[in-house]
Design a protein around this motif. Structure first.
Motif, PDB file in Angstrom:
ATOM      1  N   THR A 387       0.819  -1.220   0.000  1.00  0.00           N
ATOM      2  CA  THR A 387       0.000   0.000   0.000  1.00  0.00           C
ATOM      3  C   THR A 387       0.845   1.259   0.000  1.00  0.00           C
ATOM      4  O   THR A 387       0.394   2.305  -0.468  1.00  0.00           O
ATOM      5  CB  THR A 387      -0.941   0.014   1.217  1.00  0.00           C
ATOM      6  OG1 THR A 387      -0.160  -0.163   2.413  1.00  0.00           O
ATOM      7  CG2 THR A 387      -1.977  -1.099   1.117  1.00  0.00           C
ATOM      8  N   ASN A 392      -3.662   7.428  -0.660  1.00  0.00           N
ATOM      9  CA  ASN A 392      -4.476   7.019   0.466  1.00  0.00           C
ATOM     10  C   ASN A 392      -5.901   6.773  -0.026  1.00  0.00           C
ATOM     11  O   ASN A 392      -6.522   7.641  -0.625  1.00  0.00           O
ATOM     12  CB  ASN A 392      -4.488   8.110   1.541  1.00  0.00           C
ATOM     13  CG  ASN A 392      -5.126   7.646   2.814  1.00  0.00           C
ATOM     14  OD1 ASN A 392      -4.891   6.530   3.279  1.00  0.00           O
ATOM     15  ND2 ASN A 392      -5.954   8.493   3.412  1.00  0.00           N
ATOM     16  N   GLY A 393      -6.432   5.577   0.217  1.00  0.00           N
ATOM     17  CA  GLY A 393      -7.747   5.231  -0.302  1.00  0.00           C
ATOM     18  C   GLY A 393      -7.700   4.677  -1.716  1.00  0.00           C
ATOM     19  O   GLY A 393      -8.748   4.582  -2.372  1.00  0.00           O
ATOM     20  N   GLN A 394      -6.507   4.318  -2.202  1.00  0.00           N
ATOM     21  CA  GLN A 394      -6.371   3.741  -3.537  1.00  0.00           C
ATOM     22  C   GLN A 394      -7.268   2.514  -3.681  1.00  0.00           C
ATOM     23  O   GLN A 394      -7.257   1.608  -2.846  1.00  0.00           O
ATOM     24  CB  GLN A 394      -4.921   3.338  -3.790  1.00  0.00           C
ATOM     25  CG  GLN A 394      -4.686   2.520  -5.047  1.00  0.00           C
ATOM     26  CD  GLN A 394      -4.940   3.316  -6.304  1.00  0.00           C
ATOM     27  OE1 GLN A 394      -4.349   4.378  -6.495  1.00  0.00           O
ATOM     28  NE2 GLN A 394      -5.807   2.818  -7.169  1.00  0.00           N
ATOM     29  N   GLN A 395      -8.083   2.497  -4.728  1.00  0.00           N
ATOM     30  CA  GLN A 395      -8.964   1.348  -4.955  1.00  0.00           C
ATOM     31  C   GLN A 395      -8.167   0.177  -5.500  1.00  0.00           C
ATOM     32  O   GLN A 395      -7.238   0.346  -6.286  1.00  0.00           O
ATOM     33  CB  GLN A 395     -10.092   1.749  -5.906  1.00  0.00           C
ATOM     34  CG  GLN A 395     -11.041   2.753  -5.285  1.00  0.00           C
ATOM     35  CD  GLN A 395     -11.950   3.425  -6.294  1.00  0.00           C
ATOM     36  OE1 GLN A 395     -11.984   3.061  -7.457  1.00  0.00           O
ATOM     37  NE2 GLN A 395     -12.681   4.432  -5.840  1.00  0.00           N
ATOM     38  N   TYR A 447      -8.476   5.227  -9.552  1.00  0.00           N
ATOM     39  CA  TYR A 447      -8.072   6.288  -8.637  1.00  0.00           C
ATOM     40  C   TYR A 447      -8.687   6.026  -7.264  1.00  0.00           C
ATOM     41  O   TYR A 447      -8.797   4.876  -6.838  1.00  0.00           O
ATOM     42  CB  TYR A 447      -8.516   7.647  -9.183  1.00  0.00           C
ATOM     43  CG  TYR A 447      -7.876   8.010 -10.501  1.00  0.00           C
ATOM     44  CD1 TYR A 447      -6.604   8.554 -10.553  1.00  0.00           C
ATOM     45  CD2 TYR A 447      -8.554   7.794 -11.713  1.00  0.00           C
ATOM     46  CE1 TYR A 447      -6.009   8.900 -11.761  1.00  0.00           C
ATOM     47  CE2 TYR A 447      -7.963   8.124 -12.923  1.00  0.00           C
ATOM     48  CZ  TYR A 447      -6.699   8.672 -12.948  1.00  0.00           C
ATOM     49  OH  TYR A 447      -6.109   9.001 -14.132  1.00  0.00           O
ATOM     50  N   THR A 448      -9.080   7.074  -6.568  1.00  0.00           N
ATOM     51  CA  THR A 448      -9.793   6.968  -5.298  1.00  0.00           C
ATOM     52  C   THR A 448     -11.170   7.606  -5.487  1.00  0.00           C
ATOM     53  O   THR A 448     -11.487   8.141  -6.545  1.00  0.00           O
ATOM     54  CB  THR A 448      -9.034   7.682  -4.163  1.00  0.00           C
ATOM     55  OG1 THR A 448      -9.169   9.099  -4.323  1.00  0.00           O
ATOM     56  CG2 THR A 448      -7.565   7.316  -4.163  1.00  0.00           C
ATOM     57  N   SER A 449     -11.983   7.559  -4.438  1.00  0.00           N
ATOM     58  CA  SER A 449     -13.310   8.179  -4.514  1.00  0.00           C
ATOM     59  C   SER A 449     -13.257   9.682  -4.269  1.00  0.00           C
ATOM     60  O   SER A 449     -14.287  10.350  -4.313  1.00  0.00           O
ATOM     61  CB  SER A 449     -14.255   7.518  -3.512  1.00  0.00           C
ATOM     62  OG  SER A 449     -13.750   7.655  -2.185  1.00  0.00           O
ATOM     63  N   ARG A 480     -15.159   4.982  -8.710  1.00  0.00           N
ATOM     64  CA  ARG A 480     -15.884   4.331  -7.616  1.00  0.00           C
ATOM     65  C   ARG A 480     -16.236   2.908  -8.052  1.00  0.00           C
ATOM     66  O   ARG A 480     -16.594   2.674  -9.222  1.00  0.00           O
ATOM     67  CB  ARG A 480     -17.145   5.110  -7.264  1.00  0.00           C
ATOM     68  CG  ARG A 480     -17.831   4.614  -5.986  1.00  0.00           C
ATOM     69  CD  ARG A 480     -19.054   5.466  -5.664  1.00  0.00           C
ATOM     70  NE  ARG A 480     -18.710   6.853  -5.444  1.00  0.00           N
ATOM     71  CZ  ARG A 480     -18.250   7.337  -4.293  1.00  0.00           C
ATOM     72  NH1 ARG A 480     -18.072   6.524  -3.260  1.00  0.00           N
ATOM     73  NH2 ARG A 480     -17.973   8.621  -4.177  1.00  0.00           N
TER      74      ARG A 480
END
Length: 613
Positions: A387, A392-395, A447-449, A480
């Protein structure tokens, strides 16, 4: 809502909004606010030092909210077909119909806030060229809960510190500024409660130099600026206050039986959250460089800023400790690191033509990307599953390769280990090439949300009292992963509630149009475990461009309105959230929902009048 004879209706599964609003009781909430501020300011210019002043300020605020809910359960019915009489009949919904009203809940919440500040400010200019200023501030803040609810909340939230600022400019060309804060928080143990956070900035207005005069008509302002500084955060998380203290825990702990003839059970006690007396402020080193540019006598204005933030000492839960250590709960410690960088730019153009026609255009664009530098997680067997190094929050998920068409294709494909696979199911890529698709083939996708790109632009026009404006806003680099029974069917706990599917799914499913590129996999009356995996198949691009605001107005001439003793009169037609352009069509892409179960943004059109006397 209501049957024709007045009987209250309700679906067999779910609720009737009409009953909730009109027949189920009511809630009352009252708020009380009190704000008090006392301040004393003294100017010392006339008898001590020119430009020196001091101020003391005390404020005390109190807020309380009292609420209660009175509920009544009326008799509600749904229609049920009776095979005996070959007709529909009323069926009582559950145990409804007590007919009594009672208070289901009541609460009193609120807080008091005390702020005390004392400051000294100095400003002066020497020889018409050297402008200096300084500020020194002492502050104390305390916030207390009126109804704490928990033991930890009975303690007031306290902070204490000093801050200072010094600035200097020479002939409005060169600028320098220094700031510092020495802040204390009750979140840390004695010896670690205070942190020192300095910052500095430099600026140069190049366009105020004499050598700039020949082009100042075209380039009226050119400013270069840069800053660097350290900031602190005492709200570091850790799921509790006072993380430096160790807690004791009795929940879920096996105890011991005492006695022989009639044993009495006594619960056990063990260590709960492990305290860390060395926890300190989370710090961020912020760096920024940029410039400002005005052209054509300030008709065009442009700003650009590049920023880079490096956060260290992030309070995170240890991930690398083996279970053999024997801790029941993992300790939190200041070891997390993260980097955040990007840029902001904005531009605006304003011009009024000799005919009186006014034009104003503006736009802004922000790019912001973060990356985990260190999170204490052990290195994975496959490095692509680490990670650190990602946002941060990578899907994360599997990479979809379309849909299976035949059993022969399934038999020759790497074995997928997530349940039974039949034609119409999603096929996934074997990333590590071991001949099967499993959890080791999950990689970073999309990406992330939280969007990396935010932008907006608009234009305003005006002529002889008529004005019109539009503003668009958008987001990009945002994805998403969607899911839910309404996308792939399956064994829902209640088919009447969860078993419904979107029309788009019904029309474009593999079951309707068998194709390896169908937008949705096969229908199923059982849970299709293989198709439920997070993957690029269900990951959707949530980028959008929205017509956020559009307005058309007319301001009546003053020689008309003054006859009616009206200072100004304007009528307007305004629309909000009128249009949205996006690849994603199932629901509003801005909603923070994986299956659309959030009330959407509303489209509003209003006609109004502004009247001033």
């Amino acid at each position: 809502m209501v049957f024709s004879d007045g009987t209250l209706s309700n679906p067999e599964n779910g609720r009737n909004p009409y009953n909730l609003i009109n027949n189920m009781g009511y809630a009352v909430q009252s708020s009380q606010n009190a704000q008090t501020t006392l301040s004393l300011t003294q100017d010392f210019s006339s008898f001590l030092l020119e430009g020196l002043s001091a101020k003391i300020q005390v404020s005390w605020d109190a807020k309380s909210v009292t609420s209660y809910t009175n509920v009544i359960l009326p008799r509600i019915y749904f229609l049920r077909y009776d095979d005996t009489v070959k007709d529909y009949e009323y069926a009582l919904q559950g145990n409804s119909g007590t007919g009594y009203i009672n208070t289901s809940s009541s609460s009193v919440t609120g807080q008091t806030i005390l702020n005390v500040e004392a400051s000294a400010i100095y400003e002066n200019t020497f020889a018409s060229a050297h402008r200096v200023s300084g500020m020194f501030l002492w502050y104390m803040r305390e916030r207390s809960n009126i109804n704490p609810g928990t033991y930890w909340n009975t303690f007031p939230y306290k902070s204490l510190g000093i801050a200072g600022r010094a600035t200097y400019s020479y002939k409005d060309r060169y600028f320098a500024e220094f700031n510092f804060g020495y802040n204390g928080s009750e979140n840390f143990s004695p010896g670690h409660r205070f942190g020192f956070f300095p910052s500095g900035a430099l600026g140069w207005i190049v366009s105020n130099e004499k050598f700039w005069d020949p082009i100042k008509t075209w380039v009226s302002l050119f400013k270069i600026k840069g800053s660097i500084g350290k900031v602190g955060n005492d709200q570091i998380g850790g799921n509790r206050r006072f993380g430096y203290n160790t807690t004791m825990d009795t929940s879920g702990i096996s105890g011991f039986y005492w006695g022989l003839t009639t044993p009495v059970a006594t619960s056990g006690v063990t260590t709960g959250d492990i305290g860390n007396p060395g926890i300190v402020w989370e710090e961020a080193l912020k760096r920024n460089v940029g410039f400002e540019l005005n052209l054509w006598q300030d008709h065009f204005r442009f700003q650009f800023d590049y920023f880079n933030d490096y956060r260290s000492g992030i309070f995170i839960e240890r991930q690398s400790l083996p279970t053999a250590v024997g801790f029941r709960k993992t300790q939190y410690i200041n070891i997390g690191e993260m980097q955040n960088s990007g840029f902001d730019l904005s531009a605006q153009f304003d011009y009024t033509f000799p005919s009186g026609f006014m034009l104003s255009a503006r736009g802004n664009y922000t790019f912001n990307r973060n990356k985990r530098i260190y999170d204490d997680k052990p290195s994975q067997v496959w490095p692509y599953q680490n990670t650190a190094g990602f946002a941060n929050g990578q899907q994360r998920g599997l990479i979809a390769e379309g849909l299976f068409m035949t059993q022969e294709e399934i038999d020759t494909w790497p074995t997928q280990t997530f349940g039974a696979v039949v034609p119409g199911d999603i096929k996934y890529r074997d990333i590590n090439g071991d001949g099967q698709v499993d959890a080791y083939d999950v990689v970073a996708i999309g990406y992330t949300s939280i969007p990396e790109i935010n932008y907006g632009f608009g234009i305003s026009l005006g002529w002889k009292g008529i004005d019109a404006s539009v503003f668009f806003s958008g987001m990009a680099h945002v994805t998403r992963i969607i899911g839910g029974y309404n996308l792939y069917g399956g064994a829902a706990s209640n088919v009447k509630v969860q078993g419904q599917i979107f029309a788009d799914v019904a029309e474009k499913s593999w079951s309707v149009n068998p194709s390896p590129d169908a937008e949705y996999p096969r229908f199923s009356t059982e849970t299709p475990a293989n198709n439920l995996r997070a993957s690029t198949f269900w990951q959707k691009d949530m980028s959008f461009l929205r017509l956020k605001n559009a307005e058309l107005g007319y301001t009546f001439p003053k020689n008309w309105t003054k006859k009616a003793h009206i200072s100004s009169l304007r009528i307007y037609l305004q629309g909000v959230n009128l249009l949205t352009f996006s690849k994603f069509k199932l629901w509003d892409p801005e909603l923070e929902s994986s299956y659309g179960n959030v009330y959407p943004l509303t489209r509003n059109v209003s006609l109004g009048i502004n009247l001033n006397f």
